[in-house]
Write a protein that holds these residues in place. Structure first.
Motif, PDB file in Angstrom:
ATOM      1  N   GLY A  89       0.795  -1.230   0.000  1.00 10.35           N
ATOM      2  CA  GLY A  89       0.000   0.000   0.000  1.00 10.35           C
ATOM      3  C   GLY A  89       0.823   1.273   0.000  1.00 10.35           C
ATOM      4  O   GLY A  89       0.449   2.248   0.658  1.00 10.35           O
ATOM      5  N   TRP A  90       1.941   1.287  -0.728  1.00  7.51           N
ATOM      6  CA  TRP A  90       2.725   2.537  -0.813  1.00  7.51           C
ATOM      7  C   TRP A  90       1.786   3.652  -1.268  1.00  7.51           C
ATOM      8  O   TRP A  90       0.971   3.454  -2.177  1.00  7.51           O
ATOM      9  N   GLN A  91       1.860   4.808  -0.677  1.00 10.10           N
ATOM     10  CA  GLN A  91       0.926   5.879  -1.000  1.00 10.10           C
ATOM     11  C   GLN A  91       1.627   7.236  -1.067  1.00 10.10           C
ATOM     12  O   GLN A  91       2.754   7.388  -0.571  1.00 10.10           O
ATOM     13  N   PRO A  92       0.962   8.220  -1.688  1.00 14.12           N
ATOM     14  CA  PRO A  92       1.590   9.540  -1.800  1.00 14.12           C
ATOM     15  C   PRO A  92       1.945  10.053  -0.402  1.00 14.12           C
ATOM     16  O   PRO A  92       1.190   9.825   0.550  1.00 14.12           O
ATOM     17  N   GLY A  93       3.087  10.670  -0.290  1.00 13.63           N
ATOM     18  CA  GLY A  93       3.487  11.225   1.005  1.00 13.63           C
ATOM     19  C   GLY A  93       4.285  10.264   1.867  1.00 13.63           C
ATOM     20  O   GLY A  93       4.816  10.662   2.901  1.00 13.63           O
ATOM     21  N   ALA A 128      14.305   8.692  16.402  1.00 16.18           N
ATOM     22  CA  ALA A 128      14.088  10.147  16.285  1.00 16.18           C
ATOM     23  C   ALA A 128      13.590  10.509  14.878  1.00 16.18           C
ATOM     24  O   ALA A 128      12.767  11.419  14.720  1.00 16.18           O
ATOM     25  N   LEU A 129      14.066   9.782  13.863  1.00 15.48           N
ATOM     26  CA  LEU A 129      13.657  10.098  12.480  1.00 15.48           C
ATOM     27  C   LEU A 129      12.193   9.750  12.213  1.00 15.48           C
ATOM     28  O   LEU A 129      11.596  10.238  11.251  1.00 15.48           O
ATOM     29  N   MET A 130      11.611   8.899  13.065  1.00 15.71           N
ATOM     30  CA  MET A 130      10.248   8.425  12.794  1.00 15.71           C
ATOM     31  C   MET A 130       9.213   9.546  12.786  1.00 15.71           C
ATOM     32  O   MET A 130       8.150   9.409  12.176  1.00 15.71           O
ATOM     33  N   ALA A 131       9.538  10.659  13.454  1.00 15.28           N
ATOM     34  CA  ALA A 131       8.587  11.777  13.473  1.00 15.28           C
ATOM     35  C   ALA A 131       8.357  12.333  12.065  1.00 15.28           C
ATOM     36  O   ALA A 131       7.304  12.900  11.777  1.00 15.28           O
ATOM     37  N   GLN A 132       9.374  12.142  11.156  1.00 15.68           N
ATOM     38  CA  GLN A 132       9.218  12.681   9.790  1.00 15.68           C
ATOM     39  C   GLN A 132       8.967  11.584   8.775  1.00 15.68           C
ATOM     40  O   GLN A 132       9.060  11.811   7.574  1.00 15.68           O
ATOM     41  N   ALA A 133       8.711  10.346   9.224  1.00 12.26           N
ATOM     42  CA  ALA A 133       8.667   9.226   8.279  1.00 12.26           C
ATOM     43  C   ALA A 133       7.376   8.441   8.396  1.00 12.26           C
ATOM     44  O   ALA A 133       6.564   8.675   9.314  1.00 12.26           O
ATOM     45  N   THR A 134       7.186   7.503   7.447  1.00 11.12           N
ATOM     46  CA  THR A 134       5.999   6.641   7.506  1.00 11.12           C
ATOM     47  C   THR A 134       6.342   5.158   7.383  1.00 11.12           C
ATOM     48  O   THR A 134       5.547   4.315   7.759  1.00 11.12           O
ATOM     49  N   VAL A 135       7.519   4.835   6.776  1.00 21.18           N
ATOM     50  CA  VAL A 135       7.847   3.426   6.524  1.00 21.18           C
ATOM     51  C   VAL A 135       9.251   3.135   7.046  1.00 21.18           C
ATOM     52  O   VAL A 135      10.166   3.939   6.851  1.00 21.18           O
ATOM     53  N   PHE A 136       9.396   1.965   7.702  1.00 23.63           N
ATOM     54  CA  PHE A 136      10.713   1.515   8.157  1.00 23.63           C
ATOM     55  C   PHE A 136      10.873   0.063   7.760  1.00 23.63           C
ATOM     56  O   PHE A 136       9.929  -0.716   7.838  1.00 23.63           O
ATOM     57  N   MET A 137      12.085  -0.301   7.321  1.00 21.90           N
ATOM     58  CA  MET A 137      12.372  -1.706   6.995  1.00 21.90           C
ATOM     59  C   MET A 137      13.621  -2.130   7.741  1.00 21.90           C
ATOM     60  O   MET A 137      14.621  -1.407   7.735  1.00 21.90           O
ATOM     61  N   GLY A 138      13.579  -3.322   8.360  1.00 21.97           N
ATOM     62  CA  GLY A 138      14.772  -3.763   9.079  1.00 21.97           C
ATOM     63  C   GLY A 138      14.825  -5.255   9.262  1.00 21.97           C
ATOM     64  O   GLY A 138      13.811  -5.953   9.140  1.00 21.97           O
ATOM     65  N   VAL A 139      16.026  -5.734   9.580  1.00 23.40           N
ATOM     66  CA  VAL A 139      16.186  -7.127  10.003  1.00 23.40           C
ATOM     67  C   VAL A 139      15.804  -7.160  11.487  1.00 23.40           C
ATOM     68  O   VAL A 139      15.784  -6.107  12.144  1.00 23.40           O
ATOM     69  N   PRO A 140      15.497  -8.346  12.048  1.00 24.45           N
ATOM     70  CA  PRO A 140      15.026  -8.398  13.434  1.00 24.45           C
ATOM     71  C   PRO A 140      15.964  -7.716  14.438  1.00 24.45           C
ATOM     72  O   PRO A 140      15.495  -7.080  15.390  1.00 24.45           O
ATOM     73  N   THR A 141      17.283  -7.796  14.247  1.00 24.00           N
ATOM     74  CA  THR A 141      18.212  -7.152  15.189  1.00 24.00           C
ATOM     75  C   THR A 141      17.939  -5.645  15.309  1.00 24.00           C
ATOM     76  O   THR A 141      18.057  -5.061  16.386  1.00 24.00           O
ATOM     77  N   LEU A 142      17.543  -5.018  14.210  1.00 23.96           N
ATOM     78  CA  LEU A 142      17.254  -3.572  14.275  1.00 23.96           C
ATOM     79  C   LEU A 142      16.063  -3.322  15.201  1.00 23.96           C
ATOM     80  O   LEU A 142      16.038  -2.349  15.976  1.00 23.96           O
ATOM     81  N   TYR A 143      15.071  -4.216  15.144  1.00 24.96           N
ATOM     82  CA  TYR A 143      13.887  -4.053  16.007  1.00 24.96           C
ATOM     83  C   TYR A 143      14.236  -4.314  17.468  1.00 24.96           C
ATOM     84  O   TYR A 143      13.807  -3.575  18.352  1.00 24.96           O
ATOM     85  N   THR A 144      15.027  -5.355  17.744  1.00 24.03           N
ATOM     86  CA  THR A 144      15.338  -5.639  19.157  1.00 24.03           C
ATOM     87  C   THR A 144      16.206  -4.515  19.726  1.00 24.03           C
ATOM     88  O   THR A 144      16.054  -4.129  20.879  1.00 24.03           O
ATOM     89  N   ARG A 145      17.102  -3.961  18.903  1.00 27.14           N
ATOM     90  CA  ARG A 145      17.928  -2.848  19.402  1.00 27.14           C
ATOM     91  C   ARG A 145      17.076  -1.608  19.664  1.00 27.14           C
ATOM     92  O   ARG A 145      17.316  -0.868  20.617  1.00 27.14           O
ATOM     93  N   MET A 146      16.051  -1.364  18.832  1.00 27.17           N
ATOM     94  CA  MET A 146      15.188  -0.191  19.079  1.00 27.17           C
ATOM     95  C   MET A 146      14.320  -0.423  20.314  1.00 27.17           C
ATOM     96  O   MET A 146      14.040   0.513  21.062  1.00 27.17           O
ATOM     97  N   LEU A 147      13.911  -1.697  20.524  1.00 30.72           N
ATOM     98  CA  LEU A 147      13.102  -2.001  21.720  1.00 30.72           C
ATOM     99  C   LEU A 147      13.886  -1.740  23.009  1.00 30.72           C
ATOM    100  O   LEU A 147      13.297  -1.496  24.059  1.00 30.72           O
TER     101      LEU A 147
END
Ligand code: MLC
Ligand code: AMP
Length: 533
Positions: A213-217, A259-278
């Protein structure tokens, strides 16, 4: 010749000739937004690249490549740190109709020797700091051109490209023409180059654009390395095909990504990126309020991570499954209850086969298994590669007689069509999203002085998902030091392939045939419970 027929909706004028051109670059460029001065990429240093900048820079580099007058299908091998300019070189390679060969900067010289020997590139691009060593390796092996490119926008490649025009007619390419070669290691220890065509890349990018569902913006946080399928194709093609701005991180750092998520809508990562953010206290509902989609893949996402992410952010991670040889194969649904996407995302599964893909589960005799039974996952479809570079026997081994690719992953399909991966038939573990083949590393360790035999297994790890443990038998009368063995190995292979622990022992557990019982080793060297995920 350009047939002057303009079509609008995007920023770049498209000729009829280009409309018929199946070069994936042409399709990506056609999706550039009408306002070419809008930001295409923003870096953490505050640099902004407009769509016009991408158009001009790729034209200049493609003109430089054209001026080299290389035969079609010439390979451009690139081993440079992640940067926007490195992405430009990738796009320019497609634009010029050459074949892109990305190489992880972690690869050491023995690994590079092999890739250069096997792929026989005409052009190599490397960092200035490694030019001396790499150009020597490359020229001996018949490479014609070695350029440099650094992550601070310096190097001979950009200097030379700056002398070329910023207007370039993309090379005409058919869907079956080769676009990229991605090396994957193998159970025999020799890496194989998966040949991906323009048709493979474009069909997968188009399917994912609709399915997710990629969308404008939409704005993508690009946090992954660009040496492999996830960061290079899934992320970059996704954003470009949607005309979306990328917030570019040369290196993933969890707090900055949040911090970048305030200006973004989509993030892609391998599981390690998610556990490190958690592990970051700043991750919460407010920090992720503007986000639309979190995609995970390349390695199994633990149910625990899936659930914790839901609890902390209110978002449900969408897990998908893919391979270098096949691009993306399955995905959890984006639209719960939407057309063709019957239910919600389910943790612990990799979702449904993507449109156009045929996926089946086969038993040991090759017969298709019924729903719910565990077997080898086999696939066929427009994103599945044509074969391994200059390895017709390996290619023949990996495909069934009716043209399905044997993934080497073991899994099942449930009554609703959801695919779960439960294991692998290949001896491989995945560490922080990188595949490591024990056979390859065992070969390097066995060649170290004093080593009689090595067995490497992957064991669970809270950060990387899995890490390697090496168990080594010394030659008679030799005393080996485990730390010294690992230090030596670091000079030979990419750091992520170096086992995190090493034990020197007198014997290895073996079955009646004398084969090392890796399951017993894995159990014996399991980390303490508080260190496992
Ligand atoms: C780094 N190290 C790793 C490692 N990454 N060790 C094991 N596994 C890894 N993945 C090493 C470092 O060299 C260092 O060792 C030590 O571990 C600590 O490093 P770090 O500082 O913690 O690592 P970092 O630089 O932060 O990198 C971790 C990471 C990175 C998770 C951000 O590995 C990464 O970006 N992974 C993503 C890989 C990816 O894109 N995979 C997609 C493949 S495509 P030392 O000895 O130097 O101290 C694919 C198909 C599909 O699979 O479906 O997508
Ligand atoms: P690569 O060869 O680097 O492209 O890695 C491909 C392999 O990564 C696949 O064969 C799977 O074993 C694994 N993989 C990719 N995505 C997932 C996922 N979501 N869950 C489990 N394994 C995955």
């Amino acid at each position: 010749m350009v047939v002057g027929r303009a079509r609008r909706a995007t920023g770049c004028v498209i000729s009829l000739e280009e409309e018929l051109n199946m070069n994936v670059f042409v399709a990506l460029r056609a999706a550039f937004p009408a306002d070419l001065d809008a930001p295409a990429v923003q870096t953490e240093e505050g640099l902004v690249y407009s769509w016009r900048d991408l158009e001009r820079a790729t034209a200049m580099v493609a003109n430089l490549f054209d001026a080299l007058d290389l035969p079609p299908d010439s390979r451009v091998a690139v081993q440079v740190e992640k940067s926007v300019e490195a992405m430009v070189v990738y796009l320019a390679t497609l634009r010029a109709g050459l074949v892109y060969l990305p190489l992880n900067t972690a690869y050491q010289s023995a690994e590079l020797d092999y890739f250069i020997d096997n792929a026989a590139p005409a052009v190599v691009v490397c960092a200035s700091a490694r030019f001396g060593a790499i150009s020597k390796q490359a020229f001996i092996r018949g490479v014609q051109y070695v350029f440099t490119l650094n992550d601070d926008r310096t190097g001979s490649l950009l200097e030379r490209a700056a002398q070329h025009s910023d207007v370039h007619q993309p090379a005409a390419r058919a869907p079956a023409d080769l676009a990229a070669i991605l090396y994957t290691s193998g159970t025999t220890g020799r890496s194989k180059g998966a040949m991906l065509s323009h048709g493979n890349l474009l069909s997968n990018a188009r399917v994912l654009k609709d399915y997710w569902g990629w969308q404008p913006g939409d704005v993508l946080i690009h946090a992954l390395p660009i040496f492999h399928v996830h960061g290079l194709f899934v992320a970059i093609h996704g954003a470009l095909l949607n005309g979306s701005t990328m917030l570019w991180m040369n290196r993933f750092e969890p707090r900055r990504a949040i911090a970048l998520m305030a200006q973004a809508t989509v993030f892609m990562g391998v599981p390690t990126l998610y556990t490190r953010m958690l592990a970051e206290p700043t991750l919460d509902r407010q920090a992720t309020a503007s986000m639309r989609l979190f995609v995970a893949g390349s390695a199994p996402l633990l149910l625990e991570t899936f659930t914790q992410w839901q609890e902390r952010t209110g978002h449900t991670i969408l897990e998908r499954y893919g391979m270098s040889e096949t691009l993306m194969l399955t995905s959890n649904p984006y639209h719960p209850n939407g057309p063709g996407q019957p239910t919600a995302r389910r943790g612990g599964t990799v979702g449904l086969p993507l449109p156009g893909l045929r996926l089946r589960v086969s038993g040991p005799d090759g017969s298709a298994l019924p729903t719910g039974e565990v077997g080898g996952i086999e696939v066929s479809g427009p994103s599945v590669f044509a074969g391994y570079w200059r390895m017709p026997e390996k290619t023949a081994e990996e495909f069934t007689a009716d043209g399905f690719f044997k993934t080497g992953d073991v899994g099942l399909v449930d009554a609703q069509g959801f695919v779960s991966i439960v294991g692998r038939s290949k001896d491989l573990y995945i560490s922080g999203g990188y595949n490591v083949y024990p056979a390859e590393i065992e070969g390097f360790m066995n060649a170290l002085p004093g080593v009689a035999e090595t067995a490497i297994v992957g064991v669970p790890d809270a950060d990387f998902g899995e890490v390697g443990v090496a168990v080594v038998i010394p030659k008679p009368g030799v005393r080996l030091d485990a730390a010294d063995l690992l230090a030596r190995l670091k000079g030979l292979v990419a750091r992520f392939k170096v086992p995190k622990r090493c034990y020197v022992v007198d014997e290895l557990p073996r079955n009646a045939m004398g084969k090392v019982q890796k399951n017993l080793l894995r159990a014996r060297y399991m980390p303490p419970a508080d260190a496992t995920p």
